[in-house]
Scaffold this active site. Structure first.
Site, PDB file in Angstrom:
ATOM      1  N   ASN A 221     -10.933   7.670   7.297  1.00  0.00           N
ATOM      2  CA  ASN A 221     -11.597   7.200   6.085  1.00  0.00           C
ATOM      3  C   ASN A 221     -13.117   7.169   6.263  1.00  0.00           C
ATOM      4  O   ASN A 221     -13.634   6.931   7.353  1.00  0.00           O
ATOM      5  CB  ASN A 221     -11.048   5.848   5.606  1.00  0.00           C
ATOM      6  CG  ASN A 221     -10.991   4.768   6.669  1.00  0.00           C
ATOM      7  OD1 ASN A 221     -10.901   5.042   7.858  1.00  0.00           O
ATOM      8  ND2 ASN A 221     -11.026   3.527   6.224  1.00  0.00           N
TER       9      ASN A 221
ATOM     10  N   CYS B 185      -3.932   9.084  -2.842  1.00  0.00           N
ATOM     11  CA  CYS B 185      -3.628  10.034  -1.767  1.00  0.00           C
ATOM     12  C   CYS B 185      -2.264  10.690  -1.965  1.00  0.00           C
ATOM     13  O   CYS B 185      -2.073  11.852  -1.606  1.00  0.00           O
ATOM     14  CB  CYS B 185      -3.691   9.337  -0.411  1.00  0.00           C
ATOM     15  SG  CYS B 185      -5.394   9.019   0.101  1.00  0.00           S
TER      16      CYS B 185
ATOM     17  N   GLU C 177      -6.293  10.366   4.387  1.00  0.00           N
ATOM     18  CA  GLU C 177      -5.387  11.453   4.001  1.00  0.00           C
ATOM     19  C   GLU C 177      -6.128  12.485   3.153  1.00  0.00           C
ATOM     20  O   GLU C 177      -5.918  13.699   3.292  1.00  0.00           O
ATOM     21  CB  GLU C 177      -4.196  10.915   3.193  1.00  0.00           C
ATOM     22  CG  GLU C 177      -3.395   9.842   3.899  1.00  0.00           C
ATOM     23  CD  GLU C 177      -3.870   8.430   3.567  1.00  0.00           C
ATOM     24  OE1 GLU C 177      -5.098   8.193   3.606  1.00  0.00           O
ATOM     25  OE2 GLU C 177      -3.014   7.584   3.280  1.00  0.00           O
TER      26      GLU C 177
HETATM   27  N1  THU Z   1      -7.467   3.828   2.997  1.00  0.00           N
HETATM   28  C1  THU Z   1      -7.115   5.069   3.457  1.00  0.00           C
HETATM   29  O1  THU Z   1      -7.889   5.729   4.169  1.00  0.00           O
HETATM   30  N2  THU Z   1      -5.912   5.569   3.104  1.00  0.00           N
HETATM   31  C2  THU Z   1      -4.997   4.899   2.338  1.00  0.00           C
HETATM   32  O2  THU Z   1      -3.959   5.470   2.005  1.00  0.00           O
HETATM   33  C3  THU Z   1      -5.246   3.512   1.941  1.00  0.00           C
HETATM   34  C4  THU Z   1      -6.620   3.003   2.170  1.00  0.00           C
HETATM   35  C5  THU Z   1      -8.780   3.291   3.344  1.00  0.00           C
HETATM   36  C6  THU Z   1      -9.739   3.174   2.192  1.00  0.00           C
HETATM   37  C7  THU Z   1     -10.698   2.116   2.693  1.00  0.00           C
HETATM   38  O3  THU Z   1     -11.697   2.754   3.495  1.00  0.00           O
HETATM   39  C8  THU Z   1      -9.839   1.242   3.593  1.00  0.00           C
HETATM   40  O4  THU Z   1      -8.673   1.989   3.867  1.00  0.00           O
HETATM   41  C9  THU Z   1      -9.452  -0.087   2.984  1.00  0.00           C
HETATM   42  O5  THU Z   1      -8.901   0.089   1.729  1.00  0.00           O
END
Ligand code: THU
Length: 151
Positions: A42, A99, A55
């Site tokens: 992320n 995602c 993702e």
């Molecule tokens: N996040 C992801 O990278 N993938 C997901 O499927 C859910 C949430 C990240 C977004 C944000 O940077 C952090 O997790 C908290 O929501």
């Protein structure tokens, strides 16, 4: 490439998460049909709403390499970071709704359902799902009356 190996790749990717705001690190590893693994983490932004999920980064990286249609599955892990920046947690995390839709585009382009493995960032049980179970009745190219030509 076993599910455990793909989860390990997702955990390694999560160490590069840029998550100073939520302090929740997420890593994703997309498995391609030829065994190639493409990872993502992320990427948050000071303008919070612009943040990218792990993702989505992994799928975009595969797409930029011309491999969107080759994705057969994705592993995702996540957990809260401590004061050192290390993330912890054994509860599996599942892809957010956006995602799931991004993954569906890869599934549609490849003409296959995807496998989604969900794990904790430091251990625990790994769940195996079908994308079609995580995102039933998905919106896709057929709704735009598009037929995908495949080689
Ligand atoms: N996040 C992801 O990278 N993938 C997901 O499927 C859910 C949430 C990240 C977004 C944000 O940077 C952090 O997790 C908290 O929501």
């Amino acid at each position: 490439m076993t599910p455990d190996q793909l989860i390990a790749a997702a955990r390694a990717a999560a160490t590069n998460a840029h998550a100073p705001y939520s302090r929740f690190a997420v890593g994703a590893a997309a498995l391609l049909a030829d065994g190639t693994v493409v990872t993502g983490a992320n990427v948050e932004n000071a303008s919070y709403g612009l943040s990218l999920c792990a993702e989505t980064v992994a799928v975009s990286t595969a797409s930029a390499a011309g491999r969107l249609a080759d994705i057969v599955g994705v592993a995702v892990v996540g957990g809260m970071m401590d004061h050192t920046g290390a993330a912890h947690g054994t509860d599996p995390i599942r892809p957010c709704g956006r995602c799931r839709q991004v993954l569906n585009e890869a599934a549609q382009m490849g003409g296959r359902d995807l496998t989604v493995w969900c794990g904790g960032i430091t251990g625990g049980q790994v769940e195996e799902h079908r994308l079609s179970d995580l995102l039933p009745h998905a919106f896709g190219p057929a709704d735009l009356c598009l037929t995908i030509a495949r080689a």
